[in-house]
Design a protein around this motif. Structure first.
Motif, PDB file in Angstrom:
ATOM      1  N   LEU A 168       3.549  -6.925  -7.897  1.00 53.87           N
ATOM      2  CA  LEU A 168       3.199  -8.041  -8.786  1.00 53.87           C
ATOM      3  C   LEU A 168       3.570  -7.738 -10.229  1.00 53.87           C
ATOM      4  O   LEU A 168       3.371  -8.565 -11.105  1.00 53.87           O
ATOM      5  CB  LEU A 168       1.695  -8.341  -8.688  1.00 53.87           C
ATOM      6  N   PHE A 192       4.498   0.704 -10.852  1.00 54.26           N
ATOM      7  CA  PHE A 192       4.069  -0.689 -10.822  1.00 54.26           C
ATOM      8  C   PHE A 192       3.930  -1.151  -9.381  1.00 54.26           C
ATOM      9  O   PHE A 192       4.684  -0.723  -8.510  1.00 54.26           O
ATOM     10  CB  PHE A 192       5.111  -1.581 -11.513  1.00 54.26           C
ATOM     11  N   ASN A 193       2.985  -2.073  -9.150  1.00 51.86           N
ATOM     12  CA  ASN A 193       2.914  -2.713  -7.840  1.00 51.86           C
ATOM     13  C   ASN A 193       3.936  -3.852  -7.814  1.00 51.86           C
ATOM     14  O   ASN A 193       4.613  -4.112  -8.807  1.00 51.86           O
ATOM     15  CB  ASN A 193       1.491  -3.185  -7.513  1.00 51.86           C
ATOM     16  N   TYR A 237       5.908   0.211  -3.992  1.00 53.62           N
ATOM     17  CA  TYR A 237       5.716   0.279  -5.435  1.00 53.62           C
ATOM     18  C   TYR A 237       7.073   0.524  -6.085  1.00 53.62           C
ATOM     19  O   TYR A 237       8.022   0.953  -5.436  1.00 53.62           O
ATOM     20  CB  TYR A 237       4.751   1.410  -5.802  1.00 53.62           C
ATOM     21  N   GLN A 291       2.249  -5.261 -12.009  1.00 52.82           N
ATOM     22  CA  GLN A 291       1.123  -4.665 -12.715  1.00 52.82           C
ATOM     23  C   GLN A 291       1.274  -3.146 -12.739  1.00 52.82           C
ATOM     24  O   GLN A 291       1.535  -2.526 -11.702  1.00 52.82           O
ATOM     25  CB  GLN A 291      -0.191  -5.036 -12.031  1.00 52.82           C
ATOM     26  N   GLU A 292       1.093  -2.554 -13.907  1.00 53.66           N
ATOM     27  CA  GLU A 292       1.172  -1.102 -14.020  1.00 53.66           C
ATOM     28  C   GLU A 292      -0.039  -0.483 -13.334  1.00 53.66           C
ATOM     29  O   GLU A 292      -1.182  -0.859 -13.601  1.00 53.66           O
ATOM     30  CB  GLU A 292       1.197  -0.697 -15.489  1.00 53.66           C
ATOM     31  N   VAL A 293       0.204   0.470 -12.424  1.00 59.99           N
ATOM     32  CA  VAL A 293      -0.886   1.114 -11.705  1.00 59.99           C
ATOM     33  C   VAL A 293      -1.035   2.591 -12.069  1.00 59.99           C
ATOM     34  O   VAL A 293      -2.071   3.187 -11.776  1.00 59.99           O
ATOM     35  CB  VAL A 293      -0.733   0.952 -10.173  1.00 59.99           C
TER      36      VAL A 293
END
Length: 79
Positions: free
Chosen positions: A29, A26-27, A60, A31-33
């Protein structure tokens, strides 16, 4: 140890029992990356490679979930 790395790293972990395991990145924020692992793994030591060549430099978090256990650790990409 995975920090800092450029552009790939090895993430090592031990599982006490065979179980469904996910390892997601995740980043900051939330959000899954990336999904690095998503499946059933056997008990024992595991090493997975994550190539972050297409990811920008930064911090991350990865979350390892297995059975009832969840662990979160920090990753730093330095380019």
């Amino acid at each position: 140890y995975p920090n800092p790395f450029n552009p790939s790293t090895k993430i090592r972990f031990d599982l006490p029992a065979t179980s469904r395991t996910t390892l997601k990145v995740f980043n900051l924020l939330g959000q899954e990356v990336a999904t690095v692992v998503n499946g059933v793994l056997s008990a024992g030591r595991h090493t997975v490679d994550w190539n972050a060549n297409d990811m920008p430099a930064g911090v991350y978090m990865y979350r390892l979930g297995s059975g009832a256990s969840v662990a979160t650790r920090k990753l730093v990409i330095a380019k």
